[in-house]
Design a protein around this motif. Sequence first.
Motif, PDB file in Angstrom:
ATOM      1  N   ASP A 145      24.016 -41.496  28.557  1.00  0.00           N
ATOM      2  CA  ASP A 145      24.991 -41.636  29.640  1.00  0.00           C
ATOM      3  C   ASP A 145      24.309 -42.068  30.942  1.00  0.00           C
ATOM      4  OD1 ASP A 145      26.995 -40.856  27.926  1.00  0.00           O
ATOM      5  OD2 ASP A 145      27.003 -38.766  28.591  1.00  0.00           O
ATOM      6  N   ILE A 146      23.153 -41.479  31.235  1.00  0.00           N
ATOM      7  CA  ILE A 146      22.413 -41.828  32.451  1.00  0.00           C
ATOM      8  C   ILE A 146      22.026 -43.305  32.430  1.00  0.00           C
ATOM      9  CG2 ILE A 146      20.216 -41.485  33.664  1.00  0.00           C
ATOM     10  CD1 ILE A 146      20.415 -38.514  32.870  1.00  0.00           C
ATOM     11  N   VAL A 147      21.497 -43.752  31.292  1.00  0.00           N
ATOM     12  CA  VAL A 147      21.069 -45.154  31.171  1.00  0.00           C
ATOM     13  C   VAL A 147      22.270 -46.083  31.271  1.00  0.00           C
ATOM     14  CG1 VAL A 147      20.039 -46.857  29.620  1.00  0.00           C
ATOM     15  CG2 VAL A 147      19.013 -44.581  29.844  1.00  0.00           C
ATOM     16  N   ALA A 148      23.366 -45.738  30.593  1.00  0.00           N
ATOM     17  CA  ALA A 148      24.571 -46.585  30.634  1.00  0.00           C
ATOM     18  C   ALA A 148      25.098 -46.709  32.060  1.00  0.00           C
ATOM     19  CB  ALA A 148      25.640 -46.008  29.711  1.00  0.00           C
ATOM     20  N   THR A 149      25.048 -45.623  32.818  1.00  0.00           N
ATOM     21  CA  THR A 149      25.508 -45.669  34.209  1.00  0.00           C
ATOM     22  C   THR A 149      24.667 -46.622  35.034  1.00  0.00           C
ATOM     23  OG1 THR A 149      26.358 -43.403  34.114  1.00  0.00           O
ATOM     24  CG2 THR A 149      25.838 -44.289  36.302  1.00  0.00           C
ATOM     25  N   GLN A 150      23.347 -46.558  34.873  1.00  0.00           N
ATOM     26  CA  GLN A 150      22.473 -47.448  35.641  1.00  0.00           C
ATOM     27  C   GLN A 150      22.660 -48.906  35.246  1.00  0.00           C
ATOM     28  OE1 GLN A 150      21.551 -44.918  38.222  1.00  0.00           O
ATOM     29  NE2 GLN A 150      20.515 -46.896  38.320  1.00  0.00           N
ATOM     30  N   LEU A 151      22.847 -49.156  33.958  1.00  0.00           N
ATOM     31  CA  LEU A 151      23.056 -50.532  33.508  1.00  0.00           C
ATOM     32  C   LEU A 151      24.371 -51.081  34.041  1.00  0.00           C
ATOM     33  CD1 LEU A 151      21.783 -50.314  29.818  1.00  0.00           C
ATOM     34  CD2 LEU A 151      20.575 -51.212  31.816  1.00  0.00           C
ATOM     35  N   GLU A 152      25.408 -50.237  34.125  1.00  0.00           N
ATOM     36  CA  GLU A 152      26.688 -50.685  34.663  1.00  0.00           C
ATOM     37  C   GLU A 152      26.544 -51.004  36.151  1.00  0.00           C
ATOM     38  OE1 GLU A 152      30.367 -52.115  34.654  1.00  0.00           O
ATOM     39  OE2 GLU A 152      29.155 -51.511  32.911  1.00  0.00           O
ATOM     40  N   ARG A 153      25.788 -50.210  36.872  1.00  0.00           N
ATOM     41  CA  ARG A 153      25.546 -50.500  38.286  1.00  0.00           C
ATOM     42  C   ARG A 153      24.824 -51.826  38.452  1.00  0.00           C
ATOM     43  NH1 ARG A 153      23.542 -44.396  40.034  1.00  0.00           N
ATOM     44  NH2 ARG A 153      25.645 -43.465  40.134  1.00  0.00           N
ATOM     45  N   ALA A 187      16.119 -50.599  40.046  1.00  0.00           N
ATOM     46  CA  ALA A 187      17.482 -50.582  39.527  1.00  0.00           C
ATOM     47  C   ALA A 187      17.604 -49.801  38.225  1.00  0.00           C
ATOM     48  CB  ALA A 187      17.975 -52.012  39.306  1.00  0.00           C
ATOM     49  N   LEU A 188      16.495 -49.576  37.532  1.00  0.00           N
ATOM     50  CA  LEU A 188      16.577 -48.930  36.220  1.00  0.00           C
ATOM     51  C   LEU A 188      15.491 -47.880  36.008  1.00  0.00           C
ATOM     52  CD1 LEU A 188      18.019 -48.861  33.467  1.00  0.00           C
ATOM     53  CD2 LEU A 188      16.357 -50.567  32.666  1.00  0.00           C
ATOM     54  N   ALA A 189      14.223 -48.277  36.058  1.00  0.00           N
ATOM     55  CA  ALA A 189      13.139 -47.375  35.668  1.00  0.00           C
ATOM     56  C   ALA A 189      13.090 -46.117  36.540  1.00  0.00           C
ATOM     57  CB  ALA A 189      11.802 -48.115  35.717  1.00  0.00           C
ATOM     58  N   GLU A 190      13.032 -46.299  37.849  1.00  0.00           N
ATOM     59  CA  GLU A 190      12.929 -45.139  38.737  1.00  0.00           C
ATOM     60  C   GLU A 190      14.184 -44.275  38.728  1.00  0.00           C
ATOM     61  OE1 GLU A 190       9.592 -46.795  41.931  1.00  0.00           O
ATOM     62  OE2 GLU A 190      11.715 -46.699  42.516  1.00  0.00           O
ATOM     63  N   PRO A 191      15.403 -44.859  38.815  1.00  0.00           N
ATOM     64  CA  PRO A 191      16.597 -44.006  38.789  1.00  0.00           C
ATOM     65  C   PRO A 191      16.751 -43.211  37.492  1.00  0.00           C
ATOM     66  CG  PRO A 191      17.139 -46.190  39.614  1.00  0.00           C
ATOM     67  CD  PRO A 191      15.743 -46.273  39.087  1.00  0.00           C
ATOM     68  N   VAL A 192      16.449 -43.827  36.358  1.00  0.00           N
ATOM     69  CA  VAL A 192      16.568 -43.113  35.086  1.00  0.00           C
ATOM     70  C   VAL A 192      15.573 -41.963  35.024  1.00  0.00           C
ATOM     71  CG1 VAL A 192      16.176 -43.291  32.593  1.00  0.00           C
ATOM     72  CG2 VAL A 192      17.573 -45.001  33.760  1.00  0.00           C
ATOM     73  N   ALA A 193      14.318 -42.251  35.320  1.00  0.00           N
ATOM     74  CA  ALA A 193      13.301 -41.194  35.271  1.00  0.00           C
ATOM     75  C   ALA A 193      13.639 -40.068  36.245  1.00  0.00           C
ATOM     76  CB  ALA A 193      11.923 -41.778  35.580  1.00  0.00           C
ATOM     77  N   SER A 194      14.123 -40.422  37.431  1.00  0.00           N
ATOM     78  CA  SER A 194      14.473 -39.414  38.430  1.00  0.00           C
ATOM     79  C   SER A 194      15.646 -38.558  37.980  1.00  0.00           C
ATOM     80  CB  SER A 194      14.803 -40.091  39.760  1.00  0.00           C
ATOM     81  OG  SER A 194      15.231 -39.138  40.717  1.00  0.00           O
ATOM     82  N   ALA A 195      16.693 -39.196  37.440  1.00  0.00           N
ATOM     83  CA  ALA A 195      17.875 -38.445  37.008  1.00  0.00           C
ATOM     84  C   ALA A 195      17.527 -37.475  35.883  1.00  0.00           C
ATOM     85  CB  ALA A 195      18.969 -39.415  36.562  1.00  0.00           C
ATOM     86  N   VAL A 196      16.692 -37.916  34.947  1.00  0.00           N
ATOM     87  CA  VAL A 196      16.307 -37.056  33.829  1.00  0.00           C
ATOM     88  C   VAL A 196      15.523 -35.848  34.330  1.00  0.00           C
ATOM     89  CG1 VAL A 196      14.879 -36.916  31.755  1.00  0.00           C
ATOM     90  CG2 VAL A 196      16.363 -38.891  32.112  1.00  0.00           C
TER      91      VAL A 196
END
Length: 419
Positions: free
Chosen positions: A145-153, A166-175
């Motif tokens: 879900d986290i990855v899908a949200t970032q990809l949609e953004r 746009a992807l690597a840092e936000p995903v790692a941070s959210a997790v």
Amino acid sequence: MKQLAPLSATPPPSTPVVGALVSATGPGKEAMHPLLPIMRNGLDPHEELGRLRHEHPVVAFPMLGLGKAWLVTRHEDVRAVLGDAGTFGNELSLARDVTMPHTAGQWRPGGLGFHDSPVHTRRRRLLAPAFRTRVIRDMARRLEDIVATQLERMAQAGPPADLVRALAEPVASAVMSELIGVPDADRRATGSGRFDLSGELGTSIAAADRSLEDVVELVARQRAGRRAGLLGRLISEHGDQLDDRELAGLIDGLLTGGLGTTASMIATGCLVLLRDDRLVTSLRREDAPIDRLLDELLRYVCVAQLAFPRFARRDVILRGQRIRAGDAVFCSLPTANRDPALGTDMDEVDPHRRTTAHLAFGFGVHRCLGAPLARLEMRVVFPALLRRFPGIRLAVPAERIEFKRFSVIHGVESLPVTW
């Protein structure tokens, strides 16, 4: 047995970095740039590290105010050092002849990396339940879900995009934020200059201290109020035995080890994939056998430049070199991962390579506790990105991608893509 002569002191600041990393100063003696172990040519370890692995696999070198330090570059030797906690310890108190800048004199590291048993064993057991197989497996759906949200953004913002931000840092941070119960993990984890060793050591340590103080405040707030994530569990179950600073050290260590490295591995792994149409095509398949490719990417990229330093507990001979008690030993993980002893064409990415005993997560009792979570993040991110954007490609020529310089955690500064 003939001993290799100790290397001379650090080259003067005016010495050019590239082209003068190792220069003759007399028969059997060489001067080595003190930051050579964290220097790369793009994705590759610096060629001088490859030469050292072949000719001088255990070599003395000057680094970070340590009176005597050794660099180990062969896979077999790195495993021997990291796997022998009885001979090589992690406690800073084991070091001898250390000259620290005044800003580092009172540094007291938390976490796991600079501690031995029983402190290391006790702390690791406190953290281990958060990384058990069942827990990581249960996180898979939330991670998707986290990855899908970032990809949609990304899709809504439109091309081009920087995959780092746009992807690597936000995903790692959210997790990490969700796992640990710490908001805004990306802001709290690294601090400006924490992994950058191009300046004085004290600058890096001061950045680490600032981050630690920030986490101390979070610990105090969770003690007094709502508790969440791993931090909340530690407070509830062990809060009477752990003071705020020790708790903060544990959490800061997880943030440091689990955020910067994972974000760098995701972004840099994307670069490797987007340079090779074969890999992109294979990962877009729903039934893509990804685990072997993940291991190959981890081996090849290996964003962790060095293992935590080890200090000899007693005099020991390694590859003919006498390492004395108190000497520091640094292990070059990327160079060891490219060791020809592991197989053929180790400087290439082979998605069909049989899994090697790579050292991207370290080895021994200090092997990265969060390795299963990092692997899960990559297993989800890479196929999802390539399926969501079928036409994704680099927005600039690969040779123009800028990499971090003199950083303990290697990676790209940015990764412009379009679709």
